[in-house]
Scaffold this active site. Sequence first.
Site, short mmCIF file in Angstrom:
data_model
loop_
_atom_site.label_atom_id
_atom_site.label_comp_id
_atom_site.label_asym_id
_atom_site.label_seq_id
_atom_site.Cartn_x
_atom_site.Cartn_y
_atom_site.Cartn_z
NE ARG A 30 -3.62 -2.19 2.71
CZ ARG A 30 -3.34 -3.35 3.31
NH1 ARG A 30 -2.14 -3.54 3.85
NH2 ARG A 30 -4.24 -4.32 3.35
CE LYS B 238 -6.29 -0.74 4.80
NZ LYS B 238 -7.58 -0.91 4.10
CG HIS C 32 -5.03 1.55 -5.07
ND1 HIS C 32 -4.62 0.95 -3.89
CD2 HIS C 32 -6.24 1.02 -5.35
CE1 HIS C 32 -5.55 0.09 -3.48
NE2 HIS C 32 -6.53 0.11 -4.35
NE ARG D 275 -2.88 -2.74 -2.20
CZ ARG D 275 -2.56 -3.62 -1.25
NH1 ARG D 275 -1.28 -3.92 -1.04
NH2 ARG D 275 -3.49 -4.21 -0.52
CG HIS E 114 -6.30 -8.11 0.23
ND1 HIS E 114 -6.49 -8.44 -1.10
CD2 HIS E 114 -6.10 -6.77 0.26
CE1 HIS E 114 -6.40 -7.34 -1.83
NE2 HIS E 114 -6.16 -6.32 -1.03
CE1 TYR F 23 -5.94 -6.95 -8.63
CE2 TYR F 23 -6.18 -7.89 -6.43
CZ TYR F 23 -5.84 -6.83 -7.25
OH TYR F 23 -5.41 -5.65 -6.71
#
Length: 318
Positions: A156, A180, A257, A260, A283, A292
């Site tokens: 990110r 995160k 992004h 990424r 994720h 994807y």
Amino acid sequence: MRDLGRAHMESFLEMMSAERGAAANTLASYHHDLDDLQGFLKARSVGITEAASADLAAYLAGLSNQGFKASSQARRLSAMRQFYKFLYAEGLRTDDPTGILDAPKKGRSLPKIMGVEEVSRLLAQAETEAEQEGPNQLQRMRMLALLELLYATGMRVSELVSLSAKVLDHEGRFLMIRGKGNKERMVPLSHSAIIAMKAYGRMRLALEAAAKEPPPESPWLFPSSSKEGYLPRQVFARDLKDLAIRAGLTPSMISPHVLRHAFASHLLANGADLRVVQELLGHSDISTTQIYTHVLEERLHQLVQTHHPLAKQAKKQD
């Protein structure tokens, strides 16, 4: 009776920070969304801690009528659910009014994708500029290092610009990234990313040592005079679009992004497992990575067309 909603909101945010490890951006988002909800409920003479399901449904309906996207409505609902679950867990409510609320339906849009050729052109332009001696060469070398790291790892942008300077002392082919929720994950580095990062680090240290007034030592790989002390992601995004223009690419289609996404798509197209890509991207839920699947579907289609006996027979008949 005095409304204690504000105090309960602050307690909720403290819990999210201390116990859940929520990032600053997440906390700010929750704060904004709950403030907006409280303003709506106040106009209905309802305290946020006493709101019923009908009140919250009316709030979501209002967002829809104002033209808010389904994704924005879903984010507000998520904040509400977290807050009212907290109130229930703390014994401040005997029910969860969000339990019967439905998330707005939204189509899952496919991410913008850069092809391998476009990424190669962008990297080639950055490399050519980084090799040019003269004023601002360090900034050009920084851009190359940023791009190589981003495309090699799929980080990110917030993780990228806030990398520690200690990574320069790391001799291995892997980086440990704190993402995160303060979750750590390990990502591999490409040979070119290591070279670009090390070259940038050497140039930066040499310029600092030669300066009449050396800048204060920074803990960041990409230091800046910003409030955070490291390169703002907005500055990187702006410089990336400028680089895209010089590389003859459409700047509106390119962002950190998008790179990424390119990292993930190109891995999958070349045989990577979806679970592996999920881990590399950080994720927490495989459903996020499943945007994807169109890449996987195309790969499987090509696989069948290439290797299945009936497909080969059909080609011969054509």
